[in-house]
Design an enzyme around this catalytic site. Structure first.
Site, PDB file in Angstrom:
ATOM      1  N   ASP A  46     -43.792  75.375   7.353  1.00  0.00           N
ATOM      2  CA  ASP A  46     -44.330  76.263   6.340  1.00  0.00           C
ATOM      3  C   ASP A  46     -45.626  75.617   5.832  1.00  0.00           C
ATOM      4  OD1 ASP A  46     -44.388  78.256   4.200  1.00  0.00           O
ATOM      5  OD2 ASP A  46     -43.705  76.636   2.892  1.00  0.00           O
TER       6      ASP A  46
ATOM      7  N   ASP B 151     -40.016  74.574   2.147  1.00  0.00           N
ATOM      8  CA  ASP B 151     -39.638  74.201   0.779  1.00  0.00           C
ATOM      9  C   ASP B 151     -38.832  75.269   0.058  1.00  0.00           C
ATOM     10  OD1 ASP B 151     -42.062  75.845   0.627  1.00  0.00           O
ATOM     11  OD2 ASP B 151     -42.043  75.365  -1.504  1.00  0.00           O
TER      12      ASP B 151
END
Length: 216
Positions: A8, A169
């Site tokens: 990400d 996250d």
């Protein structure tokens, strides 16, 4: 044996919260709406693409499809000129990525941030051609947690999804990894909580970028 680590972007590789918050607040103030004073609020607002971010930032009574569309364009214009004001890679990220490359592991990025921002931002902070694949959000591909982006990335890397780990996250990231059949690794330095990562199926949670080097 994992052959690729796919990341990400926001909250995982780069700390972009201040620039996102600043541009959203500028858009709100230009429209005469109250800004979001507490930057920590943006930790829960990001992750689902620009339109959803703008929708969440607008006063509830103003969240019409047309207002969201117009304000998203205004936010996009502000962000286009200010995404590198305060955004930086997290400490230890560049060293970790270099170590992965030295080991012959392929690296990539899959983000719900618009593709037109994901590519130049990744290349600005880490170098052009550094990542083996970079995929941002595009109209023709459902955003995370839908697994289509993972299948596309694995195909471009000429690997099976089971040979790839996805590092993120948020719960969206962990659900994305799980739905695609990738190993989901959560990071505790990003925008969301460790509890959220666990609830959405993180295989492992790391506290330092260098911890990733011990997984394979």
């Amino acid at each position: 044996m994992l052959k690729a680590f796919i990341f990400d972007l926001d909250g995982t590789l780069i700390d972009s919260l201040a620039d996102i918050a600043g541009c959203i607040n500028r858009m709100l103030e230009t429209r005469g709406f109250p800004p979001c004073q507490d930057i920590s609020m943006f930790r829960q607002m990001v992750g689902d693409g620009m339109e959803k971010l703008v929708e969440r930032a607008l006063p509830e009574a103003e969240r019409t499809p047309e207002m969201i569309r117009v304000c998203t364009e205004e936010y996009r214009a502000f962000y286009d000129g200010h995404w590198q004001d305060e955004t930086r890679p997290y400490e230890g990220i560049t060293e970790m990525l270099a170590s992965l490359k030295e080991q012959g592991i392929k690296i990539g990025v899959i983000s719900n941030k618009a593709h037109r921002f994901t590519v130049p931002m990744t290349e600005h902070f880490f170098g052009q051609g550094y990542f083996d694949v970079i995929l941002g959000q595009r109209a023709e591909v459902p955003r995370k947690p839908s697994p289509e982006g993972a299948y596309e990335a694995a195909s471009l890397l000429r690997l099976s999804v089971t040979e790839c780990a996805y590092i993120g996250d948020s719960g969206i990231d962990m659900a994305f990894a799980k739905s695609a059949g990738m190993v989901g690794i959560g990071v505790d330095w990003g925008f969301r909580s460790v509890e959220e990562l666990r609830e959405h199926g993180a295989t492992r949670i790391i506290s330092l970028p260098s911890d990733l080097l011990e997984i394979n």
